[in-house]
Every structure is written in structure tokens, then in C-alpha cells.
Scaffold this motif. Structure first.
Motif, mmCIF file in Angstrom:
data_model
loop_
_atom_site.group_PDB
_atom_site.id
_atom_site.type_symbol
_atom_site.label_atom_id
_atom_site.label_comp_id
_atom_site.label_asym_id
_atom_site.label_seq_id
_atom_site.Cartn_x
_atom_site.Cartn_y
_atom_site.Cartn_z
ATOM 1 N N ASN A 74 0.846 -1.192 0.000
ATOM 2 C CA ASN A 74 0.000 0.000 0.000
ATOM 3 C C ASN A 74 0.890 1.254 0.000
ATOM 4 O O ASN A 74 1.858 1.334 0.752
ATOM 5 N N SER A 76 0.530 3.972 1.274
ATOM 6 C CA SER A 76 0.623 4.669 2.559
ATOM 7 C C SER A 76 1.709 4.073 3.463
ATOM 8 O O SER A 76 2.153 4.717 4.409
ATOM 9 N N ARG A 105 -6.780 -11.325 2.288
ATOM 10 C CA ARG A 105 -7.179 -10.100 2.967
ATOM 11 C C ARG A 105 -8.580 -10.382 3.499
ATOM 12 O O ARG A 105 -8.714 -10.931 4.579
#
Ligand code: NAG
Ligand code: NAG
Ligand code: NAG
Ligand code: NAG
Ligand code: NAG
Ligand code: NAG
Length: 380
Positions: A74, A76, A105
């Protein structure tokens, strides 16, 4: 309101515990003891991790891109993954790092379709090795893999063979020492009759296995309080760590390849009757958070608010669990007693070490120090 707390482990008991542990020390064990910990990217500042308390730190989690089958980090947390190794090695240059990949996930469809096709497996394996080298990780860990059918089991065995071959070949070509390969194993004995873990492939190809030894019983699923990570369980046959460890060993996984998972979290349960607060008391769902889960750090803070800083939670050594009651709720978790008992169990059983989940949930490194301290006793 009754004070439902007690000082439990006396100094004498601690000395006895150390003595018992020392007596089990096996000098012929040449493999060094593993003190590993997961870090959940985004949850806790990496620079605050006391890496001197660990031999291995695992940064999670990368995922799998559903169209390319390459690693997916990701955006982030990209920066955190790329600097993780350098940052944790500042305090402890000897610590090794692993990058953990979550197979599933919300659903496992991507993982299962990856396992299913050799071209997908190749993309995954190549990109995992490239990423690990790029970010200077010492190894790769595969997490959240629960085979559902015997076909999954077979293809999990296959990918582990292919992964090991690729890692060895890369090491030969690059001249670097080979990446470590590990897996977090959710060993559910209930499904073992139809689906078995690919033990042979695990034994041949992985450096070791992280046994996920927690979250057995959850407040949203049970009507009775039950420790979520019991080491022993006189009632439930199978759903406890000792049974799982013994079962895996009897299936051919050497104890020396098993690293025991230690939870740095607990669960809050709503008590039906606040005066009935033992293991097995009637309960009616999670409390405090959506699923009842709370970090060790938060639980200790909470207890301090309620009972003051000298309060010591109760300990049940039949199950190896700490617990306390706050208002009409019951919280089960692993405090110093439970963690220490599990670490000495791991040593006694000849396991390879322990692995905490997750480092950021510790409270001023109290649990990590307790786990490490017990082992120091062996050296003397
Ligand atoms: C997966 O990879 C494709 C192709 O490189 C890319 O377009 C897509 O954004 C990736 N998916 C995610 C969720 O990053
Ligand atoms: C990336 O992380 C952010 C923040 O944690 C989250 O909201 C987002 O869904 C994540 N993106 C993907 C593709 O997982
Ligand atoms: C891939 O999955 C399909 C559908 O589930 C199945 O029929 C096939 O046998 C699988 N192939 C392999 C190589 O596992
Ligand atoms: C537990 O709770 C569920 C849902 O509330 C209920 O259906 C079930 O009968 C209860 N089981 C027992 C043993 O009380
Ligand atoms: C527990 O399970 C083991 C393995 O399935 C079995 O051999 C044993 O008899 C069981 N014990 C009890 C008390 O059910
Ligand atoms: C542990 O809990 C069980 C079940 O509630 C109880 O029978 C036992 O006495 C407890 N043991 C200790 C040491 O508290």
C-alpha cells in the motif's frame, strides 16, 4: 465493588520457575533461540521499536496484486517498508528482518488463484525476492494461509518447493546469503481430517514456521468466557496450544522448526452475571471494541484506571491465562505470568523460539523483556 485482583506470582514461584526452566536446558541444541516479533506497518513508529529485545523483526503486511500476482504494498506504508531494515538495525545491527505477505485479505480467491497456476506463482516468487532485496530484508514470511481443500494443500506444497528453489538460485547468483523463508501456520485440527498442512514441503523448504497460537475462542462466537490463547485446556480437546504443538510434531514437523506465537492482545467479554467471572462464565458478546480485541498496552492502562497502578490481574495456571473484570466485563490476555509460562513451555518442548504479535502492543516492553529474561537463565 469487590476488588477482583490478586498478587499472584510470588518471588519464590519465579525462582522455582527459572530453576525448572534451567533444568530443561538442552546443550546439544545448536540452533540459536529465536525471539521474533511482528510489526504492523502504520500502527506504531518503527524507530520506537526496541530491537535489542529481538533476534528477528517481521514487517507486515504486503498483499498480492490480483491481476499481476506481484507483491502489493500500500502506498501509505511503502516508505515504512523501504526503511524498516535500516531503522531497526540502528539499535541492534544483528537483528534480522523479514517481510511478511498476507495471502488473504478479506477473501482467499487471489491466493488460491495464485497457487493454482505456475505462471502466477512465478510472478509472485520473483517479485517477492526482488522486493526483499530492494528493501534489504533478510527473509520472506507468508501469513494467513489456510488451505480449504486438498488441492490447495497440494499447491501450497508446490509453491514452497518453487520458492525455496528460487531463493537458493538467487543466493547462488548474487553471492549473498540466501533469504530466510517462513510461514505463519494456522493449524486447525478440526479440519485436519480432510485437509492437511503440507508438512513434508514445510519441513524441507521453510527455515521455520510461526505457529499462530491465539484467537482460538472469540467473544463474538462463544456464549461462555474462554481464554483465546490457552496453553492447556482441560475441557476443550484440541483447541489449545499444547494439543496443536503435539499434533504438528506427531504429523512429522520437527519441534526445532516451530516458533511459538505469543499474543500481545486480549479480548473483552460481556458477563451475563458480573459475580460469575471465572473461565467458563456465561457471556453475551464482545465489549469495548467491535470484536472485543484490545492491545496489552490498552488493557494495562484500563486496569490502572480502574484499580490503580499496583493491581495485578488474576492468573489461571490451568489454562495459562491472565484475566480481570472491569464493570460487568471479563478481559482475558497474556500478562507476564502467561508469557513467561509459554516461553518456558517452548523451551521445554524443544521449539525454536517465540514470535510476538505484535510488538507495538507491548507496554513499555514489559512482556518482551519478561520473555527474553527467562531465556537468559539458560546461559548460566
Ligand atoms: C495491480 O497491478 C496493476 C498492473 O501493474 C495496476 O494497474 C494496479 O493498480 C495494481 N493494483 C493495485 C491494487 O495496486
Ligand atoms: C491503503 O491504506 C489506506 C489507509 O490505511 C486504506 O484506507 C486503503 O484502503 C489502503 N489501500 C489498499 C489498496 O489497500
Ligand atoms: C485450478 O482451479 C480449477 C478450478 O477450481 C481446477 O479445476 C483446476 O484443477 C486447478 N488447477 C490446478 C493446477 O490446481
Ligand atoms: C449461544 O448463543 C447463540 C446465539 O445467541 C444461541 O443460538 C445458542 O443456542 C447459544 N448456545 C448455548 C450453548 O447457550
Ligand atoms: C482428544 O483427542 C485425541 C486426538 O484426536 C484423542 O486421541 C483423545 O482420545 C481425545 N481425548 C478426549 C478426552 O476426548
Ligand atoms: C482455573 O479456572 C477453572 C475453570 O473456571 C477453575 O476450575 C480452576 O480452579 C481455576 N484455577 C485457578 C488456579 O484459578
Amino acid at each position: 465493588m469487590l476488588l477482583k485482583m490478586q498478587y499472584h506470582l510470588s518471588i519464590d514461584a519465579k525462582v522455582l520457575l527459572l530453576f525448572l526452566v534451567s533444568a530443561n536446558f538442552n546443550c546439544s541444541n545448536t540452533q540459536s533461540w529465536i525471539k521474533a516479533g511482528y510489526h504492523h506497518a502504520g500502527d506504531f513508529p518503527v524507530s520506537d521499536i526496541d530491537s535489542t529485545l529481538f533476534t528477528h523483526l517481521i514487517c507486515g503486511f504486503a498483499y498480492i496484486n490480483s491481476s499481476t500476482y506481484q507483491l502489493l504494498i500500500n502506498s501509505s506504508t511503502q516508505q515504512e517498508f523501504s526503511t524498516f531494515t535500516n531503522v531497526v538495525k540502528r539499535k541492534n545491527p544483528k537483528v534480522s528482518t523479514l517481510l511478511s505477505i498476507r495471502g488473504g485479505r478479506e477473501d482467499y480467491s487471489v491466493l488460491f488463484s495464485l497457487l493454482n497456476q505456475s505462471s502466477h506463482r512465478r510472478s509472485f516468487i520473483e517479485s517477492s525476492i526482488t522486493t526483499a532485496r530492494l528493501y534489504k530484508f533478510d527473509g520472506l514470511d507468508l501469513s494467513r494461509v489456510v488451505p480449504r481443500t486438498s488441492m490447495h494443500t497440494a499447491s501450497l506444497g508446490t509453491i514452497l518447493n518453487e520458492w525455496r528453489a528460487a531463493v537458493d538460485s538467487e543466493a547462488g547468483k548474487s553471492g549473498k546469503s540466501g533469504l530466510l523463508l517462513t510461514m505463519a501456520l494456522y493449524h486447525h485440527m478440526q479440519v485436519m481430517d480432510t485437509v492437511t498442512d503440507p508438512i513434508d514441503s514445510i519441513r524441507k523448504n521453510l527455515n521455520w514456521v510461526h505457529l499462530v497460537a491465539y484467537d482460538y475462542y472469540l467473544p463474538k462466537e462463544e456464549n461462555f468466557t474462554h481464554p483465546h490463547a490457552a496453553l492447556y485446556d482441560p475441557i476443550s480437546n484440541g483447541t489449545n496450544t499444547n494439543s496443536r504443538v503435539k499434533d504438528l510434531i506427531s504429523r512429522g514437523l520437527p519441534a526445532s522448526k516451530l516458533v511459538l506465537g505469543l499474543p500481545y492482545h486480549g479480548y473483552g467479554w460481556t458477563l451475563v452475571n458480573p459475580n460469575d467471572y471465572n473461565v467458563g462464565a456465561a457471556a453475551s458478546g464482545p465489549v469495548f471494541t467491535k470484536d472485543g480485541s484490545m492491545s496489552y498496552k490498552f488493557i494495562k492502562w484500563f486496569i490502572k484506571q480502574k484499580y490503580g497502578s499496583d493491581a495485578v490481574p488474576m492468573y489461571n495456571d490451568t489454562y495459562v491465562v491472565n484475566y480481570c473484570t472491569i464493570w460487568s466485563s471479563w478481559i482475558d490476555f497474556d500478562d507476564v505470568e502467561a508469557i513467561s509460562a509459554k516461553v518456558s513451555y517452548a523451551k521445554k518442548m524443544g521449539l525454536l523460539g517465540y514470535n510476538v504479535f505484535q510488538v507495538g502492543n507491548d507496554d513499555n516492553w514489559v512482556l518482551s523483556r519478561a520473555a527474553g529474561r527467562l531465556i537468559l537463565a539458560y546461559r548460566y
